[in-house]
Design a protein around this motif. Structure first.
Motif, short mmCIF file in Angstrom:
data_model
loop_
_atom_site.label_atom_id
_atom_site.label_comp_id
_atom_site.label_asym_id
_atom_site.label_seq_id
_atom_site.Cartn_x
_atom_site.Cartn_y
_atom_site.Cartn_z
N PRO A 197 9.87 53.80 37.58
CA PRO A 197 10.13 55.06 38.28
C PRO A 197 11.59 55.25 38.65
O PRO A 197 12.15 56.34 38.49
N GLN A 198 12.23 54.18 39.15
CA GLN A 198 13.63 54.30 39.54
C GLN A 198 14.52 54.59 38.34
O GLN A 198 15.44 55.42 38.40
N GLN A 199 14.28 53.92 37.23
CA GLN A 199 15.07 54.17 36.02
C GLN A 199 14.90 55.62 35.56
O GLN A 199 15.87 56.26 35.13
N TYR A 200 13.68 56.13 35.66
CA TYR A 200 13.41 57.48 35.18
C TYR A 200 14.12 58.53 36.05
O TYR A 200 14.77 59.45 35.52
N VAL A 201 14.01 58.40 37.37
CA VAL A 201 14.66 59.40 38.22
C VAL A 201 16.18 59.28 38.14
O VAL A 201 16.89 60.28 38.25
N ASP A 202 16.68 58.06 37.93
CA ASP A 202 18.13 57.91 37.74
C ASP A 202 18.57 58.60 36.44
O ASP A 202 19.66 59.20 36.39
N LEU A 203 17.74 58.52 35.40
CA LEU A 203 18.04 59.22 34.15
C LEU A 203 18.03 60.72 34.37
O LEU A 203 18.90 61.44 33.86
N MET A 204 17.08 61.21 35.13
CA MET A 204 17.05 62.64 35.47
C MET A 204 18.34 63.05 36.18
O MET A 204 18.97 64.06 35.82
N SER A 207 21.43 62.91 33.87
CA SER A 207 21.39 64.00 32.89
C SER A 207 21.76 65.33 33.54
O SER A 207 22.49 66.14 32.96
N LEU A 208 21.27 65.54 34.76
CA LEU A 208 21.65 66.75 35.49
C LEU A 208 23.14 66.76 35.78
O LEU A 208 23.81 67.79 35.65
N LYS A 209 23.68 65.60 36.14
CA LYS A 209 25.13 65.51 36.42
C LYS A 209 25.94 65.94 35.21
O LYS A 209 26.93 66.68 35.34
N ASP A 210 25.54 65.53 34.03
CA ASP A 210 26.25 65.92 32.81
C ASP A 210 26.29 67.43 32.65
O ASP A 210 27.32 68.02 32.29
N GLN A 211 25.15 68.08 32.92
CA GLN A 211 25.09 69.54 32.79
C GLN A 211 25.90 70.25 33.88
O GLN A 211 26.52 71.29 33.63
N PHE A 225 20.99 73.56 45.40
CA PHE A 225 20.01 72.72 44.72
C PHE A 225 18.71 72.71 45.50
O PHE A 225 18.69 72.29 46.67
N VAL A 226 17.65 73.16 44.87
CA VAL A 226 16.33 73.12 45.50
C VAL A 226 15.68 71.79 45.12
O VAL A 226 15.34 71.54 43.97
N GLY A 227 15.55 70.90 46.12
CA GLY A 227 14.94 69.60 45.86
C GLY A 227 13.48 69.72 45.49
O GLY A 227 12.86 70.79 45.64
N LEU A 228 12.90 68.63 45.00
CA LEU A 228 11.50 68.66 44.60
C LEU A 228 10.59 68.70 45.83
O LEU A 228 10.82 68.00 46.81
N PRO A 229 9.53 69.50 45.79
CA PRO A 229 8.54 69.50 46.85
C PRO A 229 7.60 68.30 46.70
O PRO A 229 7.71 67.55 45.71
N PRO A 230 6.66 68.12 47.62
CA PRO A 230 5.63 67.09 47.42
C PRO A 230 4.64 67.56 46.36
O PRO A 230 3.54 68.02 46.66
N ILE A 231 5.05 67.44 45.09
CA ILE A 231 4.25 68.04 44.01
C ILE A 231 2.89 67.37 43.85
O ILE A 231 1.99 67.95 43.24
N LEU A 261 19.05 62.42 43.47
CA LEU A 261 19.80 63.67 43.36
C LEU A 261 20.87 63.77 44.43
O LEU A 261 22.03 64.10 44.14
N GLN A 262 20.51 63.45 45.67
CA GLN A 262 21.50 63.56 46.76
C GLN A 262 22.63 62.56 46.57
O GLN A 262 23.80 62.89 46.83
N ALA A 263 22.32 61.36 46.11
CA ALA A 263 23.38 60.38 45.85
C ALA A 263 24.29 60.86 44.73
O ALA A 263 25.52 60.71 44.80
N MET A 264 23.69 61.43 43.69
CA MET A 264 24.49 61.94 42.57
C MET A 264 25.41 63.06 43.05
O MET A 264 26.59 63.13 42.66
N LEU A 265 24.90 63.95 43.88
CA LEU A 265 25.71 65.09 44.35
C LEU A 265 26.89 64.61 45.20
O LEU A 265 28.00 65.15 45.08
N LYS A 266 26.67 63.60 46.03
CA LYS A 266 27.78 63.06 46.82
C LYS A 266 28.85 62.47 45.91
O LYS A 266 30.05 62.66 46.12
N GLY A 267 28.41 61.75 44.87
CA GLY A 267 29.36 61.19 43.92
C GLY A 267 30.09 62.26 43.14
O GLY A 267 31.30 62.15 42.88
N LEU A 268 29.37 63.32 42.75
CA LEU A 268 30.00 64.40 42.00
C LEU A 268 31.02 65.13 42.85
O LEU A 268 32.10 65.51 42.36
N LYS A 269 30.72 65.32 44.13
CA LYS A 269 31.67 65.97 45.03
C LYS A 269 32.94 65.14 45.16
O LYS A 269 34.06 65.69 45.23
#
Length: 371
Positions: A197-204, A207-211, A225-231, A261-269
């Motif tokens: 699971p961790q590898q998969y969400v990190d890949l997500m 990949s979003l960071k690249d876009q 950014f609208v985070g994921l709900p409790p789907i 996602l939040q960690a990626m956004l902080k790094g991107l900023k």
């Protein structure tokens, strides 16, 4: 929608006229809103995909929309993107595929001036999410970004590079995507064998960071950014439990992705210090709806309003489906998507003055950055 003829004109007067008509109009907080995402914010793009099974262009969808007709929104009425546009003082961002199919190249840029939606039901961050795991045709995020680049090129042609840059950098980019990737992971034993699971969400997230970096290279600067709900709490997931309880593994993966996602956004900023963003904590807001529905005017949090079978989740919202008489009572419209009432309440929570739900700034603050 505002229009202005600037074909063949460059320089100061182009910028002046566009800002006069758009950027400074009363009540309008940003020049435009560009929406990228999935069915939560699709406003009709999938109507133009000939073989897509992920469409909402039929009753009972749209029954509470102003026109009382289905538009391609997966809702009884307006969706999250519509309410966000209202708050920003903008018209709803129209579906990109409708604009390019109905417009000549000579006037298409004027239709892009207040924004456009590229969102597509079934879309994921990862290419092939919908086609491989949900057997539907959609516009993946990579293709949505390509469509934005075409819009950007059109704006440059008609406003000049400096005019387009000034217009786009002040505009808001709304990103609502990731649920289908999690559904794909949940439903695929092959994916779960290939990735933890961790590898998969990190890949997500990567990949979003690249876009996002691609969008940034074409003047995008402000992101919501609208985070994921409790789907795992949507009717389709509850229906997989005999007790109708939320599917906790799916919820845990949603939380895991939101953290990534939040960690990626902080790094991107830190990497691109000229960007600004707001992370909208959809998980917390929707969880509150589910755990304390009466506080928000809801009486039904488990079953869909429109559908058939257990929890109205065996069959989606089709013309043959049953629907509830008062949609304001329900959190969920169909087996995946919120009602108009839930979407409206979510935007009310995150737009202004709710630091626990929107950070490092709320959407109103984001809109004023660089204004």
């Amino acid at each position: 929608m505002a229009s202005i003829c600037v074909c063949g004109v460059r320089g100061f007067w182009v910028v002046f006229l566009v800002l006069l008509r758009l950027g400074c109009s009363e009540g309008q907080m940003v020049p435009a809103a560009f929406v990228l995402g999935d069915s939560l914010v699709d406003v009709g793009n999938n109507n133009h995909l000939p073989v897509s099974l992920a469409k909402a262009d039929f009753p009972h969808n749209g029954m509470d929309f102003p026109t009382k007709k289905a538009t391609g929104r997966f809702s009884n009425g307006k969706n999250t993107a519509d309410f966000l546009a209202e708050k920003l003082g903008l018209p709803p961002s129209p579906p990109y595929l409708a604009l390019v199919s109905n417009s000549s190249k000579s006037n298409s840029s004027s239709q892009f001036l207040t924004g456009v939606s590229f969102a597509s039901g079934g879309a994921g961050i990862l290419d092939g999410t919908a086609e491989k795991y949900k057997q539907v045709q959609s516009i993946p995020l990579t293709k949505q970004v390509e469509y934005y680049l075409a819009v950007h090129e059109s704006l440059v042609q008609h406003m000049g590079s400096s005019g387009a840059k000034q217009h786009v950098t002040k505009s808001l980019f709304i990103i609502v995507i990731g649920s289908n990737d999690i559904f794909g992971y949940s439903g695929s034993s092959d994916l779960r064998k290939q990735h933890t699971p961790q590898q998969y969400v990190d890949l997500m997230a990567s990949s979003l960071k690249d876009q996002l970096k691609h969008l940034h290279s074409y003047d995008a600067r402000k992101f919501a950014f609208v985070g994921l709900p409790p789907i795992g709490c949507c009717p389709s997931q509850r229906n997989q439990n005999k007790t109708a309880a939320c599917k906790e593994d799916t919820n845990s993966w949603s939380r895991m992705y939101n953290t990534a996602l939040q960690a990626m956004l902080k790094g991107l900023k830190a990497e691109l210090n000229d960007i600004s963003y707001s992370y909208l904590d959809t998980y917390a807001v929707v969880q509150n709806f589910v755990l304390n529905p009466s506080a928000y005017g809801f009486t039904e949090v488990k079953a869909a309003c429109c559908g058939l079978g257990n929890l109205n989740a065996k069959v989606g919202c089709l013309p043959i489906s049953h629907y509830c008489p008062d949609r304001r009572d329900h959190v969920f419209w169909d087996l995946y998507h919120p009602t108009e009432a839930a979407a409206r309440m979510f935007i009310d929570k995150v737009f202004h003055g709710a630091p626990q739900y929107a950070y490092p700034m709320d959407v109103q603050q984001l809109a004023t950055v660089g204004g």
